[in-house]
Design an enzyme around this catalytic site. Structure first.
Site, PDB file in Angstrom:
ATOM      1  N   ASP A 225      58.054  45.480  56.249  1.00  0.00           N
ATOM      2  CA  ASP A 225      59.396  45.841  55.822  1.00  0.00           C
ATOM      3  C   ASP A 225      60.315  45.583  57.021  1.00  0.00           C
ATOM      4  OD1 ASP A 225      61.633  46.664  54.486  1.00  0.00           O
ATOM      5  OD2 ASP A 225      60.837  48.600  53.852  1.00  0.00           O
TER       6      ASP A 225
HETATM    7  C1  BGC Z   1      63.989  47.857  52.470  1.00  0.00           C
HETATM    8  C2  BGC Z   1      63.272  46.773  51.692  1.00  0.00           C
HETATM    9  C3  BGC Z   1      64.110  45.518  51.684  1.00  0.00           C
HETATM   10  C4  BGC Z   1      64.374  45.111  53.124  1.00  0.00           C
HETATM   11  C5  BGC Z   1      65.221  43.854  53.226  1.00  0.00           C
HETATM   12  C6  BGC Z   1      64.432  47.393  53.847  1.00  0.00           C
HETATM   13  O1  BGC Z   1      65.259  48.312  54.464  1.00  0.00           O
HETATM   14  O2  BGC Z   1      63.142  48.968  52.615  1.00  0.00           O
HETATM   15  O3  BGC Z   1      63.019  47.197  50.390  1.00  0.00           O
HETATM   16  O4  BGC Z   1      63.459  44.503  50.990  1.00  0.00           O
HETATM   17  O5  BGC Z   1      65.085  46.150  53.775  1.00  0.00           O
HETATM   18  O6  BGC Z   1      66.496  44.098  52.780  1.00  0.00           O
END
Ligand code: BGC
Length: 825
Positions: A225
């Site tokens: 993530d």
């Molecule tokens: C979120 C993800 C997301 C990623 C990119 C993170 O903060 O938890 O779900 O895909 O950011 O935006």
């Protein structure tokens, strides 16, 4: 040139992002860089620099209903149709990897991201996710199910350790991912921010190698993530392929250094680089430009898909007779004069906040849609009143204006629900109530004596204090950009709402099994309730709920009969007894030998909830049509995880099969003898309260039996480390650190109260540990600088600042050196 022939540094460079959304390719090996973008229910292809919180502008794209809403359709084929459109838009908007679906288990109704997740049940979550993934990937685009795994709270999201017993993890929190991986073969998967039993998801070998790759056969790319990786070296060893967004060259140096020192094998590095390279090649697109936009044709076609998905996902929660009336208020009859009440009827809310936020291509609202459809439906809009202040401020005038419409209308249609502040990434809800101003409005409308039809806009369950007094309740969820026209079609009967809830709605928040310890405010989030999540708890203890899991009404009525079970599944007959076409959701539940309902049969067997969902079928029937329905057994139907043996087992004995329209409405049932691979023996009596599902009274000793070891919740840290969030500095002895944390907290509160929307940037910083700074700053901050920042957190301000400046200069020149080497200068 072959991938293996590249230098160690070049291969290491492929294992982290080159920018917020792009991977690093390698020209010499002919590996292009690829683009990743959110998200789960609409493409968020950002223009300009990019951020991952949904703040910066993105290209217009279709906003489909969010996962929490789509799940209510119980229709994986519908999810697949949505995925096809979604993947098509990703391709046309120059995206190779779409970051979704999200399929974490809804452990507690207050999780801020529940609107992005499917269900409290892994079978529903897994099947719906599999449908979406198949659809997305049919376009040559990679889907990326997330967040793997055991990630069910937003508070301290980057600094939380999910402490969970192995069996619960396997059966509840991982099975959905297993189904998605086995059924739909996603090309990538995203790890979660949290640790699981003390090991970060992105460097968790048990999760990534033993389970994901070895057991389920996943052979794709594992991406962290955004800012969720910890040690680059530990990740590569454990099976984490790509760190995002961009730690600059700091990780490249760490990886190359470890190979040189012999603490990381080049073979592991090669494997991970090959995983990244495969995605680059498999998703390569020709002929799409960086600035290309969707065509008008695609926009119109996908708006229609979004409407179809919304229509299939609406849940009729009540359709009755309030205030002495007998005829159901819905569908609204031609000639009805309707007063439209509620800010959300005019200014729609159809998605949540955070990284999933889509710049929708079209905008609809219920008021205009009702007016526009009047010719067709014969339903007249008698007037509109705002009804409540969106920010929750009490305003008697607004209520009075709404009540005044009662005189000139036959039905009062109130559109109420959660506001923008309530459902967001980065922030759990503080209450299950909707704003009091809206509850007051509904109560006042009911007092007029006119039938009140409520349209409820919310991505998660809410308390309904006026439930008994309203005539009808249509739950539309967060229904995407075509949600308003879909709602009007359901209200008028052009569409027969046939969704069923994919999660239980408790009456009051306190009723939830984890209400006493959710969200965890310290590092350890202890999953004390074990497998008793959602209906698994309510059904086992016999708790009274507002709506049971699986509940949903229809304008049609259905009857079930003739259940027959054979070795491979069950068959039964469903009849639509009404004059209108409609769909029912037939649900198959099993009860293990320990819950056998047969008289005279000894109840034995492992700890289990009273009933568990194992299959379902959405059955569309014309008026008065009868059909035989089949639900097959599969590898998930009778298995349980034996943590001591580390293996899946099936208990022999007399099970009970039940088919129903919700977990609490079992229409048909029969005993079923299972010849498994282990005999049912009595569960360990020292599990105590777990044996009856009464998890609210579980003792620490009983929890130790479930977990197989003692679980000790640590107190507040007194010394802060690289993995403690900035928010924890509020308790620091150091003045500077304390002031930083408290100022940020105050700022976040002020912005939220003033604007009505969460301050995502500040929330992100508060939930972020210093370690993440080195992962998200394109190499500006390295591990030594993080250590210096931690010194500031611990009150050694001057020493920390000195280290930071020295570290900065050292890191800058190291970055230049690495860049030069990678460019082969
Ligand atoms: C979120 C993800 C997301 C990623 C990119 C993170 O903060 O938890 O779900 O895909 O950011 O935006």
């Amino acid at each position: 040139m072959e991938l293996e022939e590249l230098s160690v540094q070049e291969k290491a460079a492929m294992l982290s992002g080159g920018s917020e959304w792009d991977s690093r390719g390698n020209e010499r090996a002919g590996i292009p860089s690829f683009v990743m973008s959110d998200g789960p229910h609409g493409v968020r292809r950002q223009l300009g620099e990019g951020d991952h919180l949904g703040l910066g502008a993105s290209k217009p794209a279709t906003c489909f209903p969010t996962a929490g809403t789509v799940a209510n359709s119980w229709d994986p084929e519908l999810a697949e149709t949505m995925g096809e459109a979604l993947g098509g838009e990703a391709r046309d908007l120059d995206v190779n990897v779409l970051l979704g679906p999200g399929l974490n288990i809804k452990r507690n109704p207050l999780c801020g991201r529940n609107f992005e997740y499917y269900s409290e049940d892994p079978i529903v979550a897994g099947r719906m996710a599999a449908g979406l993934i198949r659809g997305i990937q049919s376009n040559g685009i990679a889907a990326c199910p997330k967040h793997f795994a055991v990630n069910s709270q937003e508070l301290r999201r980057q600094a939380s350790n999910s402490v969970i017993d192995e069996r619960t993890m396997r059966e509840i929190y991982l099975t959905g991912f297993e189904i998605a991986v086995r059924e739909a073969a996603p090309l990538t998967i995203m790890t979660s921010y949290n640790e699981i039993n003390g090991v970060y998801a992105h460097e968790n070998k048990h999760l990534l190698q033993d389970i994901l790759r070895d057991e389920w056969g996943f052979d794709g790319m594992v991406v962290s993530d955004w800012g969720g990786s910890n040690s680059a070296v530990a990740a590569v060893k454990a099976g984490g392929s790509l760190e995002m967004p961009s730690p600059g060259y700091t990780s490249v140096r760490e990886l190359a250094g470890a190979v040189k020192a012999g603490t990381l094998s080049e073979a592991d590095l090669n494997k991970r680089a090959a995983e990244v390279a495969r995605i680059a090649r498999a998703t390569r697109q020709e002929g799409v430009g960086r600035d290309d936009l969707l065509t008008e044709e695609a926009i119109a076609a996908h708006h229609a898909v979004a409407r179809r998905v919304a229509e299939g996902s609406m849940v009729l929660l009540k359709n009755g007779s309030a205030n002495g009336r007998t005829a159901p208020a819905l569908p609204l009859k031609p000639g009805t004069r309707v007063a439209v009440i509620g800010d959300m009827a005019k200014t729609p809310r159809f998605q949540g906040s955070g990284s999933s936020k889509v710049n929708a291509t079209r905008n609809e609202n219920i008021l205009d849609e009702l007016v526009e459809a009047a010719g067709e439906t014969g339903i007249a809009v008698a007037g509109y009143a705002q009804g409540y202040d969106r920010q929750g401020k009490a305003d008697r005038n607004l209520i009075d204006e709404a009540v005044a419409l009662a005189g000139s209308s036959d039905v009062l249609l109130a559109v109420v629900g959660l506001d923008e502040r309530s459902e967001s990434e980065g922030l759990d809800r503080s209450t299950m109530a909707i704003p009091q101003a809206q509850n007051d409005l509904v109560a006042a409308l009911c007092a007029t004596g006119k039938p009140v039809v409520v349209v409820l806009v919310a991505g998660s369950p809410v308390e309904l204090p006026w439930f008994d007094d309203v005539a009808s309740l249509l739950y539309v969820g967060l229904s995407g950009q075509a949600g308003a026209s879909a709602t009007v079609r359901a209200l008028s009967g052009a569409v027969n709402p046939s969704g069923h809830l994919a999660e239980t709605w408790p009456k009051r928040y306190e009723d939830c099994p984890s209400a006493g310890w959710y969200p965890a405010i310290g590092r350890d989030a202890i999953y004390r309730e074990g497998p008793f999540v959602g209906y698994r708890y309510y059904e086992t203890v016999g708790a009274d709920v507002r709506f049971p899991f699986g509940h949903g009404l229809s304008y049609a009525t259905f009857s079930y009969s003739g259940l027959v079970a054979d070795d491979t599944g069950v068959s039964f007959t469903v009849t639509n007894e009404s004059d209108v076409p409609g769909a029912t959701v037939a649900q198959l539940y099993v009860s293990g030998p320990s819950a056998s309902s047969e008289a005279g049969v000894e109840r034995k067997g492992v700890l289990r909830p009273a009933r568990e969902l194992k299959g379902f079928a959405k059955v569309e029937l014309a008026a008065h049509e009868t059909r035989t329905v089949r639900i097959d057994f599969d590898r998930y139907t009778f298995r349980h995880f034996d943590a001591a043996a580390g293996a899946w087992r099936v208990e022999s004995g007399l099970w009970t099969l039940g088919v129903g329209t919700s977990v609490a409405s079992i229409e048909l049932s029969c005993p079923f003898a299972v010849a498994g691979d282990v005999d049912a023996v009595a569960a360990d009596p020292t599990l105590g309260h777990y044996l009856t599902g009464d998890v609210k009274h579980v003792t620490d000793a009983e929890m130790a039996v479930l977990f197989g070891h003692e679980v000790i919740a640590p107190g507040k840290p007194t010394v802060f480390g690289v993995n403690d969030p900035i928010s924890s500095w509020a308790d620091s002895r150091g003045f500077v650190a304390r002031t930083v944390a408290r100022t940020l907290m105050k700022r976040e509160r002020n912005v939220r109260e003033k604007t009505g929307a969460p301050d995502l940037n500040t929330l992100f910083i508060l939930n972020m540990p210093p370690r993440a700074m080195s992962k998200m700053t394109q190499g500006m901050v390295d591990a030594a600088m993080v250590d210096a920042i931690v010194k500031i957190g611990n009150g050694r301000t001057f020493r920390g600042l000195g280290g930071l400046v020295a570290g900065f200069l050292r890191n800058q020149s190291a970055n230049k050196r690495t860049a030069k080497e990678l460019n082969h200068d």
